[in-house]
Design a protein around this motif. Structure first.
Motif, mmCIF file in Angstrom:
data_model
loop_
_atom_site.group_PDB
_atom_site.id
_atom_site.type_symbol
_atom_site.label_atom_id
_atom_site.label_comp_id
_atom_site.label_asym_id
_atom_site.label_seq_id
_atom_site.Cartn_x
_atom_site.Cartn_y
_atom_site.Cartn_z
ATOM 1 N N PRO A 35 -1.839 -2.652 -2.064
ATOM 2 C CA PRO A 35 -1.813 -1.183 -2.242
ATOM 3 C C PRO A 35 -1.691 -0.422 -0.918
ATOM 4 N N ILE A 41 1.179 2.238 0.067
ATOM 5 C CA ILE A 41 0.941 3.601 0.559
ATOM 6 C C ILE A 41 1.655 3.823 1.891
ATOM 7 N N THR A 78 5.205 4.513 1.217
ATOM 8 C CA THR A 78 5.378 5.863 0.677
ATOM 9 C C THR A 78 5.284 6.909 1.782
ATOM 10 N N THR A 120 4.454 2.254 -3.435
ATOM 11 C CA THR A 120 3.089 2.397 -3.955
ATOM 12 C C THR A 120 2.969 1.733 -5.317
#
Length: 202
Positions: free
Chosen positions: A117, A121, A124, A157
């Motif tokens: 994760p 992120i 992103t 993400t």
């Protein structure tokens, strides 16, 4: 189409792909490991070993357990081999080795659950920075290019969360299997220790 998604998601998708392959490899290896361990379990032999230990027939125990690959049998036999020194310590060390073997690879899954994760992120954030850079260059005349860039950035993400979710369930299952195995070892090791103390007291 898959390659298009890779291009849109950016360079961070490649470490995420590596995470998914690593997680899948460990999961498949652990499934094979536990299927093998389940086949090797021999509850009847464990009970026989305890009964023979009660009557102190160690020669029979050695013959009966010669071909066994049950992890509980290995722990009990290790304790009996060192019964004249410290049966409890011997079984504790053997149990630690067995638990370590059962936990092999689980630290990798634990890391993937956290790292995937975060990598998503990061991808992103990089994508959004790129989108705002495009906005600065093109102005507001072409907002669609900016919004599509943000949508593409969110792919990482989504990928990171999917990897973490599909790794979390097997990880928890394998940890439950380890805890069950540890409880099984403790149960029979304690029984053997009590039998030996009773015999020593007679």
């Amino acid at each position: 189409m898959v390659f298009d998604l890779f291009d849109k998601a950016g360079v961070v998708i490649y470490p995420l792909l590596a995470c998914s392959v690593l997680s899948l490899t460990v999961i498949l290896e652990r499934i094979a490991f536990w299927l093998t361990e389940n086949r090797r379990e021999d509850r009847e032999l464990v009970d026989t070993v305890l009964e023979l230990a009660r009557v102190r027939d160690f020669d029979q125990i050695r013959r009966y357990t010669a071909g066994s690959r049950d992890y509980v049998i290995r722990v009990l036999v290790c304790g009996l081999v060192h019964r004249d020194y410290s049966i409890a310590k011997a079984m504790e060390m053997a149990a630690q080795d067995e638990i370590k073997r059962m936990k092999r690879g689980l630290s990798v899954l634990d890391t993937m659950i956290t790292a995937a994760p975060l990598l998503g992120i990061l991808g992103t954030v990089i994508g959004i920075i790129h989108s705002f850079d495009m906005l600065g260059q093109a102005g507001i005349q072409d907002p669609q290019a900016v919004t599509s860039g943000i949508a593409q950035a969110l792919l990482t993400t989504a990928a990171g969360l999917l990897i973490a979710i599909f790794t979390l369930f097997p990880y928890n299952y394998f940890m439950a299997k380890v805890e069950h195995a540890a409880a099984r070892i403790e149960k029979y090791a304690t029984s053997l220790e009590i039998l030996q103390k009773d015999q020593a007291g007679k």
